[in-house]
Design a protein around this motif. Structure first.
Motif, PDB file in Angstrom:
ATOM      1  N   VAL A 128       0.096  75.369  -3.841  1.00 37.59           N
ATOM      2  CA  VAL A 128       1.319  74.698  -4.285  1.00 37.59           C
ATOM      3  C   VAL A 128       1.480  73.504  -3.342  1.00 37.59           C
ATOM      4  CG1 VAL A 128       3.842  74.839  -4.414  1.00 37.59           C
ATOM      5  CG2 VAL A 128       2.442  76.736  -5.252  1.00 37.59           C
ATOM      6  N   LEU A 129       1.526  72.317  -3.905  1.00 35.56           N
ATOM      7  CA  LEU A 129       1.638  71.106  -3.095  1.00 35.56           C
ATOM      8  C   LEU A 129       3.096  70.785  -2.776  1.00 35.56           C
ATOM      9  CD1 LEU A 129      -0.969  68.798  -4.880  1.00 35.56           C
ATOM     10  CD2 LEU A 129      -1.284  70.217  -2.838  1.00 35.56           C
ATOM     11  N   PRO A 130       3.357  70.236  -1.586  1.00 34.65           N
ATOM     12  CA  PRO A 130       4.729  69.880  -1.231  1.00 34.65           C
ATOM     13  C   PRO A 130       5.315  68.813  -2.151  1.00 34.65           C
ATOM     14  CG  PRO A 130       3.187  69.000   0.390  1.00 34.65           C
ATOM     15  CD  PRO A 130       2.402  69.898  -0.522  1.00 34.65           C
ATOM     16  N   GLU A 131       4.464  67.968  -2.706  1.00 34.53           N
ATOM     17  CA  GLU A 131       4.920  66.923  -3.624  1.00 34.53           C
ATOM     18  C   GLU A 131       5.655  67.526  -4.819  1.00 34.53           C
ATOM     19  OE1 GLU A 131       1.909  67.149  -2.163  1.00 34.53           O
ATOM     20  OE2 GLU A 131       0.993  65.163  -1.951  1.00 34.53           O
ATOM     21  N   TRP A 132       5.147  68.647  -5.319  1.00 34.30           N
ATOM     22  CA  TRP A 132       5.715  69.289  -6.509  1.00 34.30           C
ATOM     23  C   TRP A 132       7.109  69.842  -6.249  1.00 34.30           C
ATOM     24  CZ3 TRP A 132       0.737  72.625  -7.347  1.00 34.30           C
ATOM     25  CH2 TRP A 132      -0.316  71.801  -7.738  1.00 34.30           C
ATOM     26  N   LEU A 133       7.445  70.079  -4.976  1.00 38.33           N
ATOM     27  CA  LEU A 133       8.761  70.597  -4.606  1.00 38.33           C
ATOM     28  C   LEU A 133       9.712  69.494  -4.153  1.00 38.33           C
ATOM     29  CD1 LEU A 133       6.902  73.113  -4.609  1.00 38.33           C
ATOM     30  CD2 LEU A 133       8.227  73.959  -2.705  1.00 38.33           C
TER      31      LEU A 133
ATOM     32  N   ALA B 144       9.509  83.592  -6.756  1.00 36.80           N
ATOM     33  CA  ALA B 144       8.370  83.478  -5.833  1.00 36.80           C
ATOM     34  C   ALA B 144       8.737  82.696  -4.574  1.00 36.80           C
ATOM     35  CB  ALA B 144       7.188  82.807  -6.535  1.00 36.80           C
ATOM     36  N   ALA B 145       9.673  81.763  -4.694  1.00 34.88           N
ATOM     37  CA  ALA B 145      10.028  80.888  -3.575  1.00 34.88           C
ATOM     38  C   ALA B 145      11.246  81.358  -2.788  1.00 34.88           C
ATOM     39  CB  ALA B 145      10.265  79.475  -4.091  1.00 34.88           C
ATOM     40  N   LYS B 146      11.876  82.431  -3.223  1.00 35.46           N
ATOM     41  CA  LYS B 146      13.065  82.909  -2.515  1.00 35.46           C
ATOM     42  C   LYS B 146      12.720  83.238  -1.063  1.00 35.46           C
ATOM     43  CE  LYS B 146      16.973  85.954  -2.941  1.00 35.46           C
ATOM     44  NZ  LYS B 146      17.632  86.966  -3.728  1.00 35.46           N
ATOM     45  N   LYS B 147      13.492  82.669  -0.133  1.00 36.20           N
ATOM     46  CA  LYS B 147      13.289  82.811   1.322  1.00 36.20           C
ATOM     47  C   LYS B 147      11.960  82.200   1.791  1.00 36.20           C
ATOM     48  CE  LYS B 147      17.071  85.203   2.027  1.00 36.20           C
ATOM     49  NZ  LYS B 147      18.235  84.473   2.435  1.00 36.20           N
ATOM     50  N   ARG B 148      11.374  81.312   0.952  1.00 37.33           N
ATOM     51  CA  ARG B 148      10.114  80.638   1.293  1.00 37.33           C
ATOM     52  C   ARG B 148      10.144  79.152   0.918  1.00 37.33           C
ATOM     53  NH1 ARG B 148       9.258  85.444  -0.754  1.00 37.33           N
ATOM     54  NH2 ARG B 148       8.006  86.924   0.405  1.00 37.33           N
ATOM     55  N   ARG B 149      11.261  78.648   0.456  1.00 31.40           N
ATOM     56  CA  ARG B 149      11.372  77.315  -0.137  1.00 31.40           C
ATOM     57  C   ARG B 149      11.558  76.212   0.899  1.00 31.40           C
ATOM     58  NH1 ARG B 149      11.867  72.857  -1.526  1.00 31.40           N
ATOM     59  NH2 ARG B 149      12.624  72.007  -3.469  1.00 31.40           N
ATOM     60  N   GLY B 150      11.740  76.583   2.168  1.00 32.97           N
ATOM     61  CA  GLY B 150      11.946  75.578   3.199  1.00 32.97           C
ATOM     62  C   GLY B 150      13.419  75.316   3.453  1.00 32.97           C
ATOM     63  N   ILE B 151      13.673  74.239   4.181  1.00 29.69           N
ATOM     64  CA  ILE B 151      15.037  73.916   4.593  1.00 29.69           C
ATOM     65  C   ILE B 151      15.391  72.479   4.226  1.00 29.69           C
ATOM     66  CG2 ILE B 151      15.046  75.579   6.483  1.00 29.69           C
ATOM     67  CD1 ILE B 151      14.589  73.189   8.422  1.00 29.69           C
TER      68      ILE B 151
ATOM     69  N   VAL C  78       3.358  74.894   5.512  1.00 31.47           N
ATOM     70  CA  VAL C  78       2.049  75.240   4.961  1.00 31.47           C
ATOM     71  C   VAL C  78       1.993  76.732   4.664  1.00 31.47           C
ATOM     72  CG1 VAL C  78      -0.401  75.446   5.569  1.00 31.47           C
ATOM     73  CG2 VAL C  78       0.836  73.333   6.098  1.00 31.47           C
ATOM     74  N   GLU C  79       2.475  77.526   5.606  1.00 30.72           N
ATOM     75  CA  GLU C  79       2.392  78.982   5.491  1.00 30.72           C
ATOM     76  C   GLU C  79       3.219  79.510   4.321  1.00 30.72           C
ATOM     77  OE1 GLU C  79       1.733  77.713   9.761  1.00 30.72           O
ATOM     78  OE2 GLU C  79       3.235  77.246   8.253  1.00 30.72           O
ATOM     79  N   GLU C  80       4.426  78.994   4.162  1.00 28.27           N
ATOM     80  CA  GLU C  80       5.280  79.469   3.064  1.00 28.27           C
ATOM     81  C   GLU C  80       4.793  78.966   1.708  1.00 28.27           C
ATOM     82  OE1 GLU C  80       9.484  80.394   5.284  1.00 28.27           O
ATOM     83  OE2 GLU C  80       9.152  78.323   4.655  1.00 28.27           O
ATOM     84  N   LEU C  81       4.229  77.758   1.654  1.00 29.93           N
ATOM     85  CA  LEU C  81       3.663  77.280   0.391  1.00 29.93           C
ATOM     86  C   LEU C  81       2.489  78.167  -0.032  1.00 29.93           C
ATOM     87  CD1 LEU C  81       3.704  73.372   0.571  1.00 29.93           C
ATOM     88  CD2 LEU C  81       5.333  74.921  -0.524  1.00 29.93           C
ATOM     89  N   ALA C  82       1.705  78.623   0.937  1.00 26.23           N
ATOM     90  CA  ALA C  82       0.591  79.528   0.618  1.00 26.23           C
ATOM     91  C   ALA C  82       1.113  80.846   0.048  1.00 26.23           C
ATOM     92  CB  ALA C  82      -0.262  79.774   1.860  1.00 26.23           C
ATOM     93  N   GLN C  83       2.222  81.335   0.591  1.00 27.50           N
ATOM     94  CA  GLN C  83       2.814  82.576   0.071  1.00 27.50           C
ATOM     95  C   GLN C  83       3.339  82.378  -1.350  1.00 27.50           C
ATOM     96  OE1 GLN C  83       5.834  83.823   2.851  1.00 27.50           O
ATOM     97  NE2 GLN C  83       4.384  83.985   4.537  1.00 27.50           N
ATOM     98  N   ILE C  84       3.960  81.240  -1.615  1.00 27.46           N
ATOM     99  CA  ILE C  84       4.456  80.955  -2.960  1.00 27.46           C
ATOM    100  C   ILE C  84       3.278  80.883  -3.939  1.00 27.46           C
ATOM    101  CG2 ILE C  84       5.617  79.251  -4.424  1.00 27.46           C
ATOM    102  CD1 ILE C  84       7.295  78.491  -1.907  1.00 27.46           C
ATOM    103  N   ALA C  85       2.230  80.168  -3.539  1.00 30.76           N
ATOM    104  CA  ALA C  85       1.048  80.043  -4.402  1.00 30.76           C
ATOM    105  C   ALA C  85       0.472  81.421  -4.727  1.00 30.76           C
ATOM    106  CB  ALA C  85      -0.002  79.161  -3.729  1.00 30.76           C
ATOM    107  N   GLU C  86       0.358  82.261  -3.705  1.00 30.67           N
ATOM    108  CA  GLU C  86      -0.176  83.610  -3.911  1.00 30.67           C
ATOM    109  C   GLU C  86       0.695  84.396  -4.896  1.00 30.67           C
ATOM    110  OE1 GLU C  86      -0.900  87.686  -1.349  1.00 30.67           O
ATOM    111  OE2 GLU C  86      -1.006  85.759  -0.296  1.00 30.67           O
ATOM    112  N   ARG C  87       1.995  84.308  -4.737  1.00 25.48           N
ATOM    113  CA  ARG C  87       2.910  85.029  -5.636  1.00 25.48           C
ATOM    114  C   ARG C  87       2.851  84.497  -7.068  1.00 25.48           C
ATOM    115  NH1 ARG C  87       8.466  86.474  -3.630  1.00 25.48           N
ATOM    116  NH2 ARG C  87       7.894  88.508  -2.848  1.00 25.48           N
ATOM    117  N   LEU C  88       2.477  83.228  -7.217  1.00 28.81           N
ATOM    118  CA  LEU C  88       2.352  82.640  -8.552  1.00 28.81           C
ATOM    119  C   LEU C  88       0.946  82.781  -9.123  1.00 28.81           C
ATOM    120  CD1 LEU C  88       4.416  79.325  -8.096  1.00 28.81           C
ATOM    121  CD2 LEU C  88       5.098  81.398  -9.331  1.00 28.81           C
TER     122      LEU C  88
END
Length: 180
Positions: A86-91, A152-159, A71-81
């Motif tokens: 940004v929904l997890p479904e889209w990734l 925007a997702a670099k080092k925030r994209r999950g594992i 949740v936290e990293e998706l919020a950071q990606i959304a902010e950068r975009l």
């Protein structure tokens, strides 16, 4: 050994073989090949651009059975975009966790243990690629997301993870994250 906890906010699967986009489910049962019926299900998979040392299409171990975002990293990606979310479904994510803000930085070999006994092994960062950016652009009408997502997702994209122990994962589960 260090132990942390997070909460499963969403469980998702890509049941349509024509897209990586996932849909929410209340729970999934995993076996040693991943989530049955999911796009990334299998003990093996063909090598792609991520494994440059093998010829493309070579059968290799599937270390991308489960994709996890926070949740936290998706919020950071959304902010950068410049987007509200940004929904997890889209990734194409299979799990959305909350409570472990630096999920992408988990070291390879970290264990994620769920209440039903299910065990996943962290295989490393899910490197950002253009597909999710294009999906975000399509879903939001924000065309720039297609080209800006990777940065925007670099080092925030999950594992990505592989399954170590079969079982069930459900929305609301508390997951223990163990790092040696």
């Amino acid at each position: 050994m260090k132990t942390f906890e997070a909460r499963v906010k969403a469980v998702l699967a890509a049941r349509d073989p024509h897209t990586f986009v996932t849909a929410r489910e209340s729970s999934v049962t995993v076996d040693l090949a991943g989530i049955p019926g999911d796009r990334h299900y299998g003990l093996t998979r063909p090598a792609d651009s991520r494994q440059r040392f093998y010829p493309r299409g070579t059968d290799i171990a599937n270390r991308r059975q489960i994709s996890i975002v926070s949740v936290e990293e998706l919020a950071q990606i959304a902010e950068r975009l410049g987007l509200p979310e940004v929904l997890p479904e889209w990734l194409g994510a299979n799990l959305l966790l909350e409570g472990y803000p630096s999920l992408t930085l988990l070291p390879q070999g970290a264990r994620l243990l769920f209440p039903a006994g299910t065990g996943l092994i962290g295989e490393g960062e899910n490197l950002p690629c253009t597909g999710p950016g294009e999906m975000i652009a399509e879903a939001t009408g924000h065309a720039a997301a297609a080209t800006r997502f990777t940065a925007a997702a670099k080092k925030r994209r999950g594992i990505v993870c592989s399954v170590e122990r079969i079982g069930m994962i459900a929305e609301g589960d508390t997951v223990r994250i163990m790092i040696e």
